[in-house]
Design an enzyme around this catalytic site. Sequence first.
Site, PDB file in Angstrom:
ATOM      1  N   ASP A 324      49.820  43.201  60.793  1.00 56.17           N
ATOM      2  CA  ASP A 324      48.511  43.852  60.914  1.00 56.17           C
ATOM      3  C   ASP A 324      48.193  44.662  59.665  1.00 56.17           C
ATOM      4  O   ASP A 324      47.627  45.752  59.729  1.00 56.17           O
ATOM      5  CB  ASP A 324      48.446  44.736  62.172  1.00 56.17           C
ATOM      6  CG  ASP A 324      47.043  45.282  62.440  1.00 56.17           C
ATOM      7  OD1 ASP A 324      46.077  44.674  61.961  1.00 56.17           O
ATOM      8  OD2 ASP A 324      46.930  46.314  63.127  1.00 56.17           O
ATOM      9  N   CYS A 621      47.006  47.706  79.513  1.00 56.34           N
ATOM     10  CA  CYS A 621      46.476  49.068  79.671  1.00 56.34           C
ATOM     11  C   CYS A 621      46.754  49.993  78.490  1.00 56.34           C
ATOM     12  O   CYS A 621      46.009  50.951  78.262  1.00 56.34           O
ATOM     13  CB  CYS A 621      47.050  49.720  80.924  1.00 56.34           C
ATOM     14  SG  CYS A 621      47.084  48.682  82.394  1.00 56.34           S
TER      15      CYS A 621
END
Length: 715
Positions: A324, A621
């Site tokens: 990333d 979540c």
Amino acid sequence: MNIATLSRTAAAALCAALALLPGAHAAPAAGRVDAARIASSERDGANWLSHGRTYAEQRYSPLQSVHDRNVDRLGLAWWIDLDNDRGLEATPIVVDGVLYATLAWSRVIAVDARSGKTLWQYDPGVHKAKGRHACCDSVNRGVAVWKGLVYVGTLDGRLIALDAASGKPVWSTQTTDNSKPYTITGAPRVVAGKVIIGNGGAELGVRGYFSAYDARDGKLLWRVYTVPGNPAEPQESPELQKALATWNGEWWKYGGGGTVWNAMAYDPELKLLYVGTGNGSPWNREIRSPGGGDNLYLSSILAIDPDTGRLVWHYQTTPGDSWDYTATQDLVLADLMLDGVRRKVIMQAPKNGFFYVLDRATGELLSAEKFGKVTWAERVDKATGRPVETAKTRYTQEPSVQWPGPFGAHNWQPMSFSPKTGLVYIPYQELPFVYINGKRDFRYRNGAWNVGAGEEQFTAFPREVASGALIAWDPVRQRAAWKAPYAFHWNGGTMATAGNLVFQGTADGRFVAYAADDGRKLWEFGAQTGVMAGPVSYAVGGEQYVAVMAGWGGSAALIGGEATVATGVRNVSRLLVFKLGGKAVLPPLPPRPDQVARMPQPVTASAETVARGSRLYHTTCAMCHGVGAVSGGVIPDLRRSSDATRAAFPEIVLKGALQARGMPAFDDLLDADGLAAIKAYVMAREYEDHRRSAAPAAAASAPATAATPAPAAKH
């Protein structure tokens, strides 16, 4: 022509005639920005006309009424409390005494820049369920203003033009396919009469691109895809056809990534538009491109002909990116003396930790050096332009700890450049990440995070491994001139001024001014909330102002963990504006909402259920409610949920009972059993934290023994 039309025509003619009378003064048109004004603002600092103030994106103000010898007299001129409970990341645009800025959910405000009076507000009505696709909060980084129009990109992928005087919509166009998890959080730019806008969503599985629209009517003029599509189909450009050779496998089924969600700059002399591209989708190259490959044009700087959208040159900062390490961080243009020759350069400090200086006409690498802790690569080979990777950089089934982590050594928070000092001011952060090859267990889930880096095993960052700094970087000598250390990461963007100042907000709730030449801290203001956005400076009536959007949030606040919670801040959303002699005072903070007070009980669910709940929590979540179930202070901490809320989990999580408040339904990813496992995991975390906090208290209250004598009383 009817009577009404005739009357309007006559009235307009009368007004025009009156305007020509001696002594008559017509009010200036709102949002009066064009290329000539942006060019002249290089010397005139009264306005802040573009995202980085000028096309070069230096974020340098030539104003110097506020300077290093009087900044201690800077005070709050006025502030606005904003109806906003998510992060504020916008850089305001200031045109002729009017300040334009954005809030969360892509809302826009226009404010009198001298008095703070709100002139208008606009809400595009983004459906809150779209927040599920926003990797990093429902933030927006600002507007563009051009020839009487204000342009904003919305979280649901629209590009909207508003009348600068009234805030009323003039045109709107959908720039993305809303059946896919695209979002827009970045600020548009206007170049050569075209509005340039990109998008985000790589972690959730999209193919990156950016587009140019006619600034007058919103007509699509061209679109550039940043990674190739299905090789069985024709590619959109010759450049993408060539890029096919750098990919393997069936990447297009996962989107591919390469989204353009932040950085752009423009050179009007070279007539080149520069954009930075993002990470791969998934992060793990072994999944998206088994067999390797550079995967063009991920994590790259692209130079584009703005008239045609054709690629002129490219430079890839991280070939075959698996960490990333986006190249979407600021692109700054400057002229530097290098080896006795004045060079037109483009500079970037991307996530990967190297500071790059390139020839902006050709893309030639001039230098690249580490500006912080970097373990994934030894150096960048100047001859090839490629990083020399260290051993075991490509992560395997064994955990691989690398610096930087996916938050980057530098993220979206803007850096600035002072032509006066020759230094670049970088919001640096230092924290690692544990990468694990998740290829074996990878299963693509539409609309969910799909990174393939062992995300189901994500753990919260220990407090002691995270820190930050403001680094004043010399791009000629490629070394730090000075550094101001911070105890926390995720500090704000920077602005340099001709008054020998550099301003920056901090994660722990301060707004600070330093001497730009030597780093002396000269002034500090308690903002009562984390400050992430880039500051601006402008002048009205000959008086200089400094403004910043203040409001904690963004990806670090959502992903949470102990390192984020340690800042102790919460979201208090305001626009803060300062001037010399300002006397305004912020009101005291209201008390924090009461937390649930109860005695947690041991969880009766099996260890297997809790482990399954952890995996599901961290893939569904955690990106909002916090890694390790430790919220960063913006989204509710599920360890603190009331019994009533937990009983309503099926209605909330599966059926979307709280969609209007930004909590979407997840019935496409979870069933009742999976949700029950998540609930068991959250309750186990609550009990674990209770036991940990109770242990020191119990030890402190235990009676003293011979081995540990009680301290003697002091008189």
